[in-house]
Design an enzyme around this catalytic site. Structure first.
Site, PDB file in Angstrom:
ATOM      1  N   THR A 182      -3.864 -12.305  11.163  1.00 50.09           N
ATOM      2  CA  THR A 182      -4.128 -13.594  10.530  1.00 50.09           C
ATOM      3  C   THR A 182      -3.665 -14.727  11.441  1.00 50.09           C
ATOM      4  O   THR A 182      -4.365 -15.727  11.628  1.00 50.09           O
ATOM      5  CB  THR A 182      -3.421 -13.673   9.157  1.00 50.09           C
ATOM      6  OG1 THR A 182      -3.898 -12.590   8.350  1.00 50.09           O
ATOM      7  CG2 THR A 182      -3.700 -14.988   8.463  1.00 50.09           C
ATOM      8  N   SER A 192      -1.213  -3.384  10.348  1.00 52.37           N
ATOM      9  CA  SER A 192      -0.831  -4.302   9.282  1.00 52.37           C
ATOM     10  C   SER A 192       0.441  -5.062   9.651  1.00 52.37           C
ATOM     11  O   SER A 192       1.386  -4.481  10.185  1.00 52.37           O
ATOM     12  CB  SER A 192      -0.608  -3.519   7.992  1.00 52.37           C
ATOM     13  OG  SER A 192      -1.796  -2.847   7.639  1.00 52.37           O
ATOM     14  N   ARG A 239       0.844  -1.190   0.000  1.00 52.94           N
ATOM     15  CA  ARG A 239       0.000   0.000   0.000  1.00 52.94           C
ATOM     16  C   ARG A 239       0.885   1.248   0.000  1.00 52.94           C
ATOM     17  O   ARG A 239       1.978   1.242   0.551  1.00 52.94           O
ATOM     18  CB  ARG A 239      -0.912   0.023   1.226  1.00 52.94           C
ATOM     19  CG  ARG A 239      -2.054  -0.970   1.156  1.00 52.94           C
ATOM     20  CD  ARG A 239      -2.960  -0.887   2.368  1.00 52.94           C
ATOM     21  NE  ARG A 239      -2.273  -1.314   3.562  1.00 52.94           N
ATOM     22  CZ  ARG A 239      -1.746  -0.503   4.470  1.00 52.94           C
ATOM     23  NH1 ARG A 239      -1.851   0.803   4.352  1.00 52.94           N
ATOM     24  NH2 ARG A 239      -1.129  -0.991   5.523  1.00 52.94           N
TER      25      ARG A 239
END
Ligand code: GTP
Ligand code: SPV
Ligand code: MN
Length: 594
Positions: free
Chosen positions: A253, A248, A69
């Site tokens: 996860t 991030s 990003r």
């Protein structure tokens, strides 16, 4: 595929602007997807991997200048500056359109435009929302197929409604000097140009499900957060749900898919994944907060993923997965990344496309996979996917957790005194930066609620919205906690083993929510008694009650110093910071100074 006049009118306008040779509607059929995969293979955009070991899996490399990003080129555009600034890059709506329109003019000449209708959230859920992305990238189509519910069913969900997000993406020349990722929250519109990477171009993800949706939630009374959602099933079969916001590449996860340590597995505890990155949360009929995962897949960080650290994530990537910027193992036509195992392939292609001898290349300090290389894996592949994944009403949230990478300040875990204090804790979050965005890595920056790059409106208004949600939820509000898996010792090694062992901390959190365990009241919040974090089975790794004690220490001088950073953040956000949060900060400083 649709008679929706809002969709068709907008499409006509965009076609007139970008002038594609051909317009193809994506219906979501396997037949159409197969043809697109074949086309991408024939042009080299994708490479097919070993179909026995990795059936349906593809490899893709982006340009070297397009690997993460780009926060500096990401804009929130509104009519009035104060509605988006100052944490966000801002430009007035019509000014930005005037700037970008010439760049889009004719940009798809000689190309095909794909029209992707997609639904964020389960089909049929009252909380789901539809978007349409126009793109000239097959990579985007194939990724959106994994990450969203895509095709005719999304148009059916939309019906005649005008409530859809209009996304226009062109990879153009992938020119970083002219790369723009632009949200127009007041117009439900996203324009992305000159990138072909992940979060910049899969417009359903960060652009819609966080930036636009956070603004929609503010207007409509719900929340869109950068949070994983997991369920912990107790031996009696009851499941409690936790959401957690980490910046991030700080472990969402991994936490969402954790494997319980032996001490809990033996007793019959199980962990279920509902989501690994984004939660949309609404107040349910019973007054509790309910979360859905708007996504249908995982766009996960590859490096560091292995059978031990995150078995479930690795298992999720074994079929129908797209790998981006990992290394290609030519010996068996599979993939490799740092941390998968200790054996880089001898016959390898590193992520930029050069053939290398893996072990030699690694010995020289080379990275075979980009640190932000990713897998795009269908959620249905995940062995621990929750049976509530498609529940249109979502799951009730018992606890919310904030966290980041802090080498020194933050203890392993603490609980906020109440909702408003918890909102303060979220607003004061800070973390060392990672490779998930371009720029320096390892610099501490304030990242409120892990939303700094993703909040689609004024951060002060966002804080107020959190406080308002707490008022509405009252005593049914989830309890709010803060965790830090990343404290280091004097040599810079992580002290806490992390990964599956983080469940030990989650169990303390749930025990607190159920009133089963005491805590110590301190200046910063409620801290566990060290013996209440179960370390059974960690002796081999040298982790004892004393390690936990060490991880729970709070250095008042460091904390007071850190408070200065919160003042700076609040000053930067300016007058819309709620008085309540300024009071929380002043109270914290007073308690620390005692
Ligand atoms: P995004 O997809 O960018 O939002 O990242 P994420 O928050 O989902 O992070 P992820 O789980 O992919 O983890 C990112 C990195 O953190 C990986 O390199 C992991 O190995 C590492 N990591 C995750 N959990 C832990 C932990 O508990 N301890 C330590 N030391 N590292 C961890
Ligand atoms: C993140 O950076 O938080 C991600 C990856 O989940 S991306 O989709 O690129 O934003
Ligand atoms: Mn993320």
């Amino acid at each position: 595929m649709t008679n929706n006049k809002h969709v068709l009118t907008w499409l006509d306008e965009m076609v007139a602007l970008v002038k594609p040779d051909k317009v193809v509607w994506i219906d979501g059929s396997e037949e159409q997807l197969k043809a697109l995969r074949d086309e991408a293979l024939s042009t080299g955009e994708m490479e097919a991997l070993n179909q026995e070991e990795l059936p349906g899996c593809l490899l893709h490399r982006t340009k070297k200048n397009d690997v993460a990003r780009v926060e500096g080129r990401t804009y929130i555009c509104t009519k009035n500056r104060d509605d988006a600034a100052p944490i966000n890059n801002w430009m007035e709506t019509s000014e930005m359109k005037a700037k970008l329109t010439p760049m889009y003019d004719g940009v798809m000449k000689g190309r095909t435009m794909y029209v992707i209708p997609y639904c964020m959230g389960p089909i049929g859920s009252p909380f789901s929302k539809v978007g349409v992305e126009l793109t000239d990238s097959i990579y985007v189509v194939l990724n959106m197929d994994i990450m969203t519910r895509m095709g005719q069913k999304a148009l059916d969900q939309l019906g005649d409604s005008n409530d859809f997000v209009r996304g226009l993406h062109s990879k153009a020349d992938v020119d970083e000097e002219n790369r723009y990722i632009v949200q127009f929250p007041e117009e439900n519109t996203i324009w992305s140009i000159n990138s072909a990477y992940g979060g910049n171009v899969l417009l359903g993800k960060k652009c819609f499900a966080l930036r636009i949706a956070s603004y929609q939630g503010f207007k409509e009374g719900w929340m869109a957060e950068h949070m994983l959602i997991l369920g912990i099933e107790a031996p009696n079969g009851e499941t409690s749900y936790i959401t957690a916001a980490f910046p991030s590449a700080c472990g969402k996860t991994n936490l969402a898919m954790l494997i319980p340590p032996e001490v809990y597995a033996q007793q019959g505890y199980k962990v279920w994944t509902v989501g690994d990155d984004i939660a949309w949360m609404h107040i349910g009929e019973d007054g509790r907060l309910y979360a859905i995962n708007p996504e249908a897949g995982f766009f996960g960080v590859a490096p560091g993923t292995n059978a031990k650290s995150n078995y479930n994530a690795l298992a999720s990537t074994k079929k129908n997965t797209i790998f981006t910027n990992v290394a290609h193992n030519l010996d068996n036509n599979t993939v490799w990344w740092e941390g998968l195992d200790k054996n880089p392939p001898v016959n390898a292609v590193e992520w930029t496309g050069n053939k290398v001898n893996g072990p030699e290349y690694a010995a020289q300090g080379g990275k075979l996979a980009h640190p932000n290389s990713r897998f795009t894996a269908p959620a249905i592949n995940c062995p621990c996917l929750s049976k509530e994944f498609d529940n249109p009403n979502g799951v009730p949230v018992t606890a919310m957790v904030f966290g980041g990478r802090r080498a020194k300040t933050a203890p392993l875990v603490y609980q906020s005194f109440d909702w408003n204090h918890g909102v303060y804790v979220g607003s004061a979050m800070a973390s060392e930066t990672t490779a998930a965005a371009t720029g320096a890595v390892g610099v501490v920056r304030r990242d409120p609620m892990a939303m700094r790059p993703f909040c689609g409106y004024n951060m002060g208004d966002y804080f107020s919205h959190w406080l308002d949600m707490g008022k509405k939820l009252g005593d049914k509000a989830p309890k709010i906690f803060n965790v830090n898996w990343f404290r280091t010792d004097d040599e810079g090694h992580f002290i806490w083993p992390g990964f599956g062992d983080n469940m030990r901390v989650l169990m303390w959190i749930l025990n607190r929510c159920e009133g089963k365990v005491d805590a110590v009241e301190t200046a910063i919040g409620y801290l566990p008694k060290a013996e209440d974090i179960d370390v059974t089975g960690l002796e081999g790794e040298g982790v004892t009650v004393d390690t936990v004690k060490d991880l729970l220490t709070v250095d008042s001088a460091l904390w007071l110093e850190d408070c200065k950073g919160v003042h700076e953040l609040y000053d930067q956000i300016g007058e819309r910071v709620p008085a309540e949060l300024k009071k929380q900060l002043a109270d914290l400083e007073a308690r620390l100074a005692k």
